[in-house]
Design a protein around this motif. Structure first.
Motif, PDB file in Angstrom:
ATOM      1  N   ALA A   1       0.856  -1.183   0.000  1.00 38.64           N
ATOM      2  CA  ALA A   1       0.000   0.000   0.000  1.00 38.64           C
ATOM      3  C   ALA A   1       0.890   1.230   0.000  1.00 38.64           C
ATOM      4  O   ALA A   1       1.885   1.291   0.737  1.00 38.64           O
ATOM      5  N   VAL A   2       0.555   2.200  -0.843  1.00 38.44           N
ATOM      6  CA  VAL A   2       1.305   3.450  -0.911  1.00 38.44           C
ATOM      7  C   VAL A   2       0.325   4.612  -0.784  1.00 38.44           C
ATOM      8  O   VAL A   2      -0.881   4.441  -0.995  1.00 38.44           O
ATOM      9  N   PRO A   3       0.813   5.811  -0.436  1.00 40.59           N
ATOM     10  CA  PRO A   3      -0.086   6.953  -0.238  1.00 40.59           C
ATOM     11  C   PRO A   3      -0.782   7.390  -1.523  1.00 40.59           C
ATOM     12  O   PRO A   3      -0.335   7.081  -2.634  1.00 40.59           O
ATOM     13  N   ALA A   4      -1.855   8.146  -1.360  1.00 38.10           N
ATOM     14  CA  ALA A   4      -2.630   8.616  -2.500  1.00 38.10           C
ATOM     15  C   ALA A   4      -1.816   9.518  -3.417  1.00 38.10           C
ATOM     16  O   ALA A   4      -2.116   9.626  -4.613  1.00 38.10           O
ATOM     17  N   ASP A   5      -0.790  10.191  -2.871  1.00 42.65           N
ATOM     18  CA  ASP A   5       0.013  11.090  -3.700  1.00 42.65           C
ATOM     19  C   ASP A   5       1.226  10.398  -4.332  1.00 42.65           C
ATOM     20  O   ASP A   5       2.107  11.071  -4.887  1.00 42.65           O
ATOM     21  N   ALA A   6       1.280   9.071  -4.267  1.00 45.72           N
ATOM     22  CA  ALA A   6       2.384   8.342  -4.920  1.00 45.72           C
ATOM     23  C   ALA A   6       2.231   8.434  -6.433  1.00 45.72           C
ATOM     24  O   ALA A   6       1.174   8.106  -6.977  1.00 45.72           O
ATOM     25  N   HIS A   7       3.275   8.882  -7.110  1.00 43.91           N
ATOM     26  CA  HIS A   7       3.240   9.029  -8.563  1.00 43.91           C
ATOM     27  C   HIS A   7       4.391   8.247  -9.181  1.00 43.91           C
ATOM     28  O   HIS A   7       5.519   8.259  -8.662  1.00 43.91           O
ATOM     29  N   ALA A   8       4.103   7.571 -10.269  1.00 37.29           N
ATOM     30  CA  ALA A   8       5.115   6.779 -10.963  1.00 37.29           C
ATOM     31  C   ALA A   8       5.905   7.657 -11.925  1.00 37.29           C
ATOM     32  O   ALA A   8       5.321   8.390 -12.719  1.00 37.29           O
ATOM     33  N   VAL A   9       7.224   7.560 -11.838  1.00 35.76           N
ATOM     34  CA  VAL A   9       8.126   8.255 -12.758  1.00 35.76           C
ATOM     35  C   VAL A   9       8.977   7.179 -13.428  1.00 35.76           C
ATOM     36  O   VAL A   9       9.988   6.745 -12.873  1.00 35.76           O
ATOM     37  N   PRO A  10       8.564   6.709 -14.604  1.00 31.97           N
ATOM     38  CA  PRO A  10       9.251   5.575 -15.235  1.00 31.97           C
ATOM     39  C   PRO A  10      10.705   5.883 -15.589  1.00 31.97           C
ATOM     40  O   PRO A  10      11.040   6.998 -15.997  1.00 31.97           O
ATOM     41  N   ASN A  11      11.574   4.864 -15.430  1.00 28.77           N
ATOM     42  CA  ASN A  11      12.958   4.988 -15.884  1.00 28.77           C
ATOM     43  C   ASN A  11      13.061   4.430 -17.307  1.00 28.77           C
ATOM     44  O   ASN A  11      12.051   4.160 -17.965  1.00 28.77           O
ATOM     45  N   HIS A  12      14.280   4.200 -17.773  1.00 30.11           N
ATOM     46  CA  HIS A  12      14.493   3.762 -19.153  1.00 30.11           C
ATOM     47  C   HIS A  12      13.962   2.362 -19.432  1.00 30.11           C
ATOM     48  O   HIS A  12      13.793   1.985 -20.592  1.00 30.11           O
ATOM     49  N   GLU A  13      13.688   1.580 -18.388  1.00 34.25           N
ATOM     50  CA  GLU A  13      13.191   0.220 -18.580  1.00 34.25           C
ATOM     51  C   GLU A  13      11.683   0.172 -18.795  1.00 34.25           C
ATOM     52  O   GLU A  13      11.142  -0.884 -19.130  1.00 34.25           O
ATOM     53  N   VAL A  14      11.020   1.309 -18.596  1.00 29.37           N
ATOM     54  CA  VAL A  14       9.557   1.350 -18.602  1.00 29.37           C
ATOM     55  C   VAL A  14       9.079   2.398 -19.596  1.00 29.37           C
ATOM     56  O   VAL A  14       9.469   3.566 -19.525  1.00 29.37           O
ATOM     57  N   ASP A  15       8.216   1.981 -20.526  1.00 28.93           N
ATOM     58  CA  ASP A  15       7.662   2.905 -21.513  1.00 28.93           C
ATOM     59  C   ASP A  15       6.507   3.723 -20.959  1.00 28.93           C
ATOM     60  O   ASP A  15       6.316   4.882 -21.335  1.00 28.93           O
ATOM     61  N   ALA A  16       5.709   3.122 -20.090  1.00 27.77           N
ATOM     62  CA  ALA A  16       4.521   3.804 -19.574  1.00 27.77           C
ATOM     63  C   ALA A  16       4.113   3.189 -18.248  1.00 27.77           C
ATOM     64  O   ALA A  16       4.428   2.025 -17.956  1.00 27.77           O
ATOM     65  N   ALA A  17       3.426   3.986 -17.439  1.00 33.05           N
ATOM     66  CA  ALA A  17       2.891   3.509 -16.166  1.00 33.05           C
ATOM     67  C   ALA A  17       1.498   4.101 -15.992  1.00 33.05           C
ATOM     68  O   ALA A  17       1.276   5.284 -16.298  1.00 33.05           O
ATOM     69  N   VAL A  18       0.557   3.295 -15.526  1.00 32.31           N
ATOM     70  CA  VAL A  18      -0.823   3.761 -15.394  1.00 32.31           C
ATOM     71  C   VAL A  18      -1.444   3.152 -14.139  1.00 32.31           C
ATOM     72  O   VAL A  18      -1.213   1.990 -13.812  1.00 32.31           O
ATOM     73  N   TRP A  19      -2.208   3.980 -13.428  1.00 38.38           N
ATOM     74  CA  TRP A  19      -2.970   3.509 -12.270  1.00 38.38           C
ATOM     75  C   TRP A  19      -4.373   3.134 -12.747  1.00 38.38           C
ATOM     76  O   TRP A  19      -5.075   3.963 -13.327  1.00 38.38           O
ATOM     77  N   ILE A  20      -4.777   1.900 -12.486  1.00 38.54           N
ATOM     78  CA  ILE A  20      -6.081   1.388 -12.902  1.00 38.54           C
ATOM     79  C   ILE A  20      -6.936   1.133 -11.653  1.00 38.54           C
ATOM     80  O   ILE A  20      -6.497   0.406 -10.749  1.00 38.54           O
ATOM     81  N   PRO A  21      -8.138   1.696 -11.555  1.00 34.92           N
ATOM     82  CA  PRO A  21      -9.017   1.348 -10.432  1.00 34.92           C
ATOM     83  C   PRO A  21      -9.231  -0.170 -10.372  1.00 34.92           C
ATOM     84  O   PRO A  21      -9.514  -0.799 -11.396  1.00 34.92           O
ATOM     85  N   VAL A  22      -9.085  -0.732  -9.194  1.00 35.89           N
ATOM     86  CA  VAL A  22      -9.197  -2.185  -9.054  1.00 35.89           C
ATOM     87  C   VAL A  22     -10.552  -2.672  -9.545  1.00 35.89           C
ATOM     88  O   VAL A  22     -10.647  -3.747 -10.156  1.00 35.89           O
ATOM     89  N   HIS A  23     -11.606  -1.888  -9.312  1.00 39.12           N
ATOM     90  CA  HIS A  23     -12.932  -2.353  -9.710  1.00 39.12           C
ATOM     91  C   HIS A  23     -13.034  -2.526 -11.226  1.00 39.12           C
ATOM     92  O   HIS A  23     -13.834  -3.334 -11.705  1.00 39.12           O
ATOM     93  N   GLU A  24     -12.237  -1.797 -12.006  1.00 38.93           N
ATOM     94  CA  GLU A  24     -12.275  -1.960 -13.460  1.00 38.93           C
ATOM     95  C   GLU A  24     -11.722  -3.324 -13.871  1.00 38.93           C
ATOM     96  O   GLU A  24     -12.213  -3.949 -14.817  1.00 38.93           O
ATOM     97  N   LEU A  25     -10.700  -3.782 -13.174  1.00 41.11           N
ATOM     98  CA  LEU A  25     -10.116  -5.089 -13.484  1.00 41.11           C
ATOM     99  C   LEU A  25     -11.028  -6.224 -13.043  1.00 41.11           C
ATOM    100  O   LEU A  25     -10.921  -7.348 -13.556  1.00 41.11           O
ATOM    101  N   MET A  26     -11.916  -5.950 -12.096  1.00 38.86           N
ATOM    102  CA  MET A  26     -12.809  -6.985 -11.587  1.00 38.86           C
ATOM    103  C   MET A  26     -14.103  -7.086 -12.381  1.00 38.86           C
ATOM    104  O   MET A  26     -14.849  -8.047 -12.218  1.00 38.86           O
ATOM    105  N   GLY A  27     -14.386  -6.114 -13.231  1.00 39.87           N
ATOM    106  CA  GLY A  27     -15.629  -6.123 -13.979  1.00 39.87           C
ATOM    107  C   GLY A  27     -15.594  -7.084 -15.148  1.00 39.87           C
ATOM    108  O   GLY A  27     -14.525  -7.410 -15.677  1.00 39.87           O
ATOM    109  N   PRO A  28     -16.761  -7.561 -15.588  1.00 37.85           N
ATOM    110  CA  PRO A  28     -16.804  -8.502 -16.718  1.00 37.85           C
ATOM    111  C   PRO A  28     -16.246  -7.905 -17.998  1.00 37.85           C
ATOM    112  O   PRO A  28     -15.744  -8.631 -18.863  1.00 37.85           O
ATOM    113  N   GLY A  29     -16.281  -6.585 -18.126  1.00 38.47           N
ATOM    114  CA  GLY A  29     -15.750  -5.950 -19.316  1.00 38.47           C
ATOM    115  C   GLY A  29     -14.243  -6.040 -19.432  1.00 38.47           C
ATOM    116  O   GLY A  29     -13.678  -5.783 -20.505  1.00 38.47           O
ATOM    117  N   ALA A  30     -13.561  -6.406 -18.337  1.00 46.66           N
ATOM    118  CA  ALA A  30     -12.103  -6.510 -18.359  1.00 46.66           C
ATOM    119  C   ALA A  30     -11.625  -7.876 -18.851  1.00 46.66           C
ATOM    120  O   ALA A  30     -10.437  -8.049 -19.140  1.00 46.66           O
TER     121      ALA A  30
END
Length: 212
Positions: free
Chosen positions: A125-154
């Motif tokens: 668990a990390v604080p609400a103000d935690a922000h991802a700053v990708p390094n050279h190994e990462v093209d993109a980073a995105v925060w996804i609401p957990v409920h979206e991954l749990m829905g049938p549309g996912a």
């Protein structure tokens, strides 16, 4: 205690009490660890996904994944590997501003064509103000609401094509243009099962941003 904080506490209890019997695997396999990062967001808890940079010779090049990487000799343990790699890849120091909620069972590739490696997942668990700053190994980073991954549309499939073999279909999650399959899908399937049971047992709440 905020609703998100209460849910995180219940999730930590569930991870601590569930236990698992580690399946047999080759102890000589390389080892890695990844982090399931959770932060409070406007739609409830969010989970961090990354897309790995395109790199020649990397079997997971371009894949959507969880932050993490291979264990190093001076890592005190696998949870420290996950924390170190997360800090390196996305600039979030879970040892300074977050807390570990628990572990999930290790996974490894099931195909003989994939490189052998044991991956150990840890939930932080990390604080609400935690922000991802990708390094050279990462093209993109995105925060996804957990409920979206749990829905049938996912629920979707990933078509894997390789020269010389027939295309293969794998179960996957799809959210906000990102498709998760393979080891990461297996890790998140387990995590979402635990999370879903905890959320069902929790009192109905008004999801909102909170503190860790």
């Amino acid at each position: 205690m905020t609703p998100d904080h209460s849910l995180l506490a219940a999730l930590a209890d569930a991870l601590a009490s569930r236990g698992y019997e580690e399946p047999a695997h080759d102890p000589g396999l390389p080892r890695a660890a990844v982090a399931v990062l959770l932060r409070p967001g406007p739609e409830g808890l969010e989970l961090l996904l990354i897309r790995r940079a395109q790199r020649e010779g990397d079997p997971w090049s371009g894949h959507v994944a969880l932050p993490g990487g291979r264990e190093q000799a001076d890592d005190p343990g696998p949870a420290d590997t996950a924390a170190r790699e997360t800090h390196e890849e996305v600039g979030i120091d879970v040892r300074a501003g977050g807390r570990m909620l628990g572990a999930l069972e290790p996974v490894w590739p099931q195909s003989s064509r994939a490189p052998g490696i044991v991956v150990r997942p840890f939930v932080f668990a990390v604080p609400a103000d935690a922000h991802a700053v990708p390094n050279h190994e990462v093209d993109a980073a995105v925060w996804i609401p957990v409920h979206e991954l749990m829905g049938p549309g996912a629920v979707t499939e990933h078509l894997y094509e390789m020269e010389g073999i027939a295309p293969m279909r794998f179960p996957a999650f799809g959210a906000r243009g990102y498709v998760v399959w393979g080891l990461t899908h297996r890790i998140l399937t387990t995590f979402l099962d635990v999370y879903g049971r905890v959320a069902e047992q929790a009192d109905p709440v008004d999801d909102g941003a909170g503190t860790v």
